[in-house]
Design an enzyme around this catalytic site. Structure first.
Site, PDB file in Angstrom:
ATOM      1  CE  LYS A 121      -3.781   2.217   2.179  1.00 19.83           C
ATOM      2  NZ  LYS A 121      -5.002   1.976   3.412  1.00 19.83           N
ATOM      3  CG  ASP A 226     -13.500   5.659   6.075  1.00 21.01           C
ATOM      4  OD1 ASP A 226     -14.803   5.677   5.515  1.00 21.01           O
ATOM      5  OD2 ASP A 226     -12.661   5.564   5.124  1.00 21.01           O
TER       6      ASP A 226
END
Length: 453
Positions: A121, A226
């Site tokens: 990532k 989130d």
């Protein structure tokens, strides 16, 4: 910007040395001067400007000559530095296809030497789609200035730390392998994002598992902030794995309840629309008793107790500061001070100013001024000397005159001290003024004449 790792094969040690020099110069320069890059790189045989030209051709650097001739790193150059470090550490040996794109990151497949596939990532804060990072994330905290590459590095470090801690406490998260700069390497989840799943065999079980994860996180002192269908992975066996952790905050955050309720609402809304699970629709058609029962099934922030651990304290999550820790310790030890409230003064209650719970008592030998006036008034009414001193009204008026005199004296002393402090400040300012030498001061020292000799 597309990551083309084929360029890595043609970069030499001097190229990476110059890239590292630009990175070091960006610690205190927005645009690093070319001379500074040359001094930091210190190539044995020179040729720094030739290397800069080669890096500029591959878009690893950006050239800026608006104020002075300088360079800065691009995200592609920062990617190459992180990938090179990971390869040197032996974390992976190959970079594959791109498997995910987000508003804050890109995800690629990487492989070890033995063929194990992992996920890499790369955080890319500052994209046009998500530039309100300073107001929506707490990476900066007390800092006023920032750089997008630096913010991406902070986000990667925070995500790696949270992923490690959650894995140690048994949460279903990817296995964190390594972290460098803005790059995080983790295990690859064999599943799909929940947003891509159209049908589940046991949607009620999956729903209960996801809601339980939100509650369990709160019990450990954390809120995801989130937690939606885009950040939940599910495999063929309907096993749930949660991802994306840079924005997590503590339950002590001032907006913790709002974030918690928003995560809960996202899950309820998604399962209600996608899998036709009825929650609020039943409450509209049923009487009030069943509405209360339906509302009680929805977790509330106030009903959660943080008994499973203090991960927010261990990881210094947003909202749990050093001051909060000191206040809690003072409260536990009994060192928190209690002040006398205005309502207690108005009602005539008498308490002493305390510093600690052990000293919570009324000392009759040394009462406060308010209690002392009341006791003196009662004694004057019943004592034989009351007739000699006069009636209580005249005594109260004399006391008020004395208080006014004391107040006037205090005001006069305050004005004197302020005037004295003002005089000291002005004198210090006069002494501190120094003549600033101009850039052309060499002319006054004969430098102008020497220049023409």
């Amino acid at each position: 910007m597309k990551l083309d790792v084929d360029v890595l094969r043609y970069l030499s040690k001097d190229d990476f040395r110059v890239l590292t020099a630009v990175e070091m110069g960006m610690r205190n320069h927005e645009i690093v001067p070319s001379d500074l890059i040359d001094r930091i790189a210190s190539l044995k045989h020179g040729g720094t400007y030739k290397v800069l030209k080669n890096l500029l051709k591959h878009k690893l650097l950006h050239h800026d000559s608006s104020k002075y001739d300088g360079f800065r790193l691009t995200y592609l150059g920062y990617d190459f530095l992180a990938i090179k470090t990971m390869v040197n550490r032996g974390v992976f040996t190959a970079v594959g296809r791109q498997i995910g794109v987000g508003k804050e990151s890109d995800i690629f497949e990487v492989a070890r030497e033995d063929g194990t596939v992992m996920a890499m990532k790369l955080h890319r804060l500052g994209r046009t789609s998500f530039r309100a990072v300073k107001s929506k994330r707490d990476y900066l905290r007390h800092r006023s200035s920032y750089n997008w590459l630096y913010l991406s590095r902070l986000a990667a470090l925070k995500e790696f730390a949270f992923m490690k801690a959650l894995e140690e406490h048994g949460f279903p998260v990817p296995n964190a392998v390594d972290c460098n700069r803005h790059c995080v390497v983790m295990s690859l989840i064999q599943g799909y994002p929940l947003v891509q799943v159209k049908q589940l065999q046991n949607p009620e079980t999956v729903f209960d598992t996801i809601i339980g994860l939100i509650v369990r996180l709160a019990e450990h002192g954390l809120i995801h902030c989130d937690f939606n269908e885009f950040n939940i992975m599910i495999d063929d066996d309907e096993k749930v794995t949660m991802i994306d952790f840079p924005q997590m905050v503590s339950v002590s955050h001032r907006n913790a309840q709002m974030y918690f309720d928003r995560d809960i609402e996202c899950i309820f809304k998604f399962f209600g629309k996608r899998f036709n699970m009825s929650f609020e629709e039943q409450s509209d058609d049923i009487d009030g008793s069943e509405v209360d029962e339906d509302e009680s099934s929805r977790p509330s922030f106030s009903s959660i107790t943080k008994t499973a651990g203090f991960l927010d304290k261990e990881l210094a999550a947003s909202g749990f500061t050093r001051k909060d820790q000191d206040d809690i310790e003072k409260f536990i030890e009994g060192d928190a001070g209690d002040d006398v409230s205005d309502d207690e003064h108005e009602s005539g209650l008498c308490q002493t100013n305390i510093k600690g719970f052990d000293s919570l008592h009324l000392d009759q030998k040394e009462p406060t001024s308010s209690c002392n006036e009341e006791e003196q008034g009662d004694e004057n009414q019943h004592s034989p000397e009351a007739g000699l001193t006069g009636n209580p009204e005249s005594q109260n008026s004399s006391n008020e005159e004395e208080d006014n005199q004391n107040a006037d004296e205090n005001d006069a002393e305050l004005m004197k001290s302020l005037a004295k402090q003002r005089r000291r400040t002005m004198a210090a300012a006069r002494r501190g003024r120094k003549s600033v030498a101009s850039r052309n001061s060499y002319k006054d020292k004969g430098g102008y004449m020497l220049r023409w000799k």
